[in-house]
Every structure is written in C-alpha cells, then in structure tokens.
Design a protein around this motif. Structure first.
Motif, PDB file in Angstrom:
ATOM      1  N   SER A   1     -50.454  23.212 -37.891  1.00 22.01           N
ATOM      2  CA  SER A   1     -49.373  22.932 -36.955  1.00 22.01           C
ATOM      3  C   SER A   1     -48.025  22.926 -37.665  1.00 22.01           C
ATOM      4  O   SER A   1     -47.950  22.837 -38.880  1.00 22.01           O
ATOM      5  N   ARG A   2     -46.959  23.020 -36.850  1.00 22.66           N
ATOM      6  CA  ARG A   2     -45.569  22.949 -37.329  1.00 22.66           C
ATOM      7  C   ARG A   2     -44.871  21.858 -36.532  1.00 22.66           C
ATOM      8  O   ARG A   2     -45.059  21.747 -35.326  1.00 22.66           O
ATOM      9  N   HIS A   3     -44.044  21.104 -37.251  1.00 23.01           N
ATOM     10  CA  HIS A   3     -43.350  19.993 -36.600  1.00 23.01           C
ATOM     11  C   HIS A   3     -41.875  20.019 -36.968  1.00 23.01           C
ATOM     12  O   HIS A   3     -41.525  20.118 -38.141  1.00 23.01           O
ATOM     13  N   LEU A   4     -41.043  19.928 -35.960  1.00 21.10           N
ATOM     14  CA  LEU A   4     -39.600  19.969 -36.122  1.00 21.10           C
ATOM     15  C   LEU A   4     -39.132  18.829 -37.023  1.00 21.10           C
ATOM     16  O   LEU A   4     -39.585  17.687 -36.880  1.00 21.10           O
ATOM     17  N   SER A   5     -38.266  19.133 -37.953  1.00 23.73           N
ATOM     18  CA  SER A   5     -37.742  18.135 -38.872  1.00 23.73           C
ATOM     19  C   SER A   5     -36.272  17.903 -38.612  1.00 23.73           C
ATOM     20  O   SER A   5     -35.464  18.823 -38.682  1.00 23.73           O
ATOM     21  N   THR A   6     -35.918  16.667 -38.302  1.00 24.70           N
ATOM     22  CA  THR A   6     -34.524  16.313 -38.074  1.00 24.70           C
ATOM     23  C   THR A   6     -34.012  15.381 -39.171  1.00 24.70           C
ATOM     24  O   THR A   6     -32.994  14.723 -39.008  1.00 24.70           O
TER      25      THR A   6
END
Length: 78
Positions: free
Chosen positions: A40-45
C-alpha cells in the motif's frame, strides 16, 4: 517488510472545502513485503516521515495487518 518514503518532485497543496485548512503532501510512505511486493501507499503530510517513515500510523497499521493476515502471525503478539 519495509516502510520507505517516496518524495514528490513538487509538494501537492490543497485546501479544505471551507478554504480554511491548508494541506501539503510531501510524498508517499510505501509498505513493501519481500514476498508479496508493494502492499500500500499512504499520503505523507509530515516532513518527519522523510527520515522516519514508520511514524505514519496508516502505514504501520497496514504493515501489521498484512503480517497477521497473509503471514499467519498470531494477532496476540500485537
């Protein structure tokens, strides 16, 4: 299992529907399994996740779920 950070060439910017909150995404935290590939890929803020990708709670949750479900690790260990 590895967690890595893939930076965007230009940070993505957007505002909330009300126009008040301003979000900046610096890249994705990618969860990868040596046996199954990219999970999976997860948005990084957060800029902290560039050097410490395991800080991303969604990524660590996916990592643990994959280990438990696909690799049969006993869920009592978590």
């Amino acid at each position: 299992m590895t967690l890595s950070f893939e930076e965007y060439p230009n940070p993505k910017r957007w505002t909330s529907d009300g126009g008040r909150l301003h979000w900046v995404a610096y890249g994705d935290v990618v969860v990868t399994c040596s046996e199954h590939g990219e999970i999976s890929r997860h948005l990084s803020t957060s800029t902290l996740e560039k050097t410490h990708p395991w800080v991303n709670n969604n990524a660590t949750l996916w990592e643990r779920n994959h280990l438990r479900q696909e690799h049969g690790i006993d869920k009592d260990l978590w």
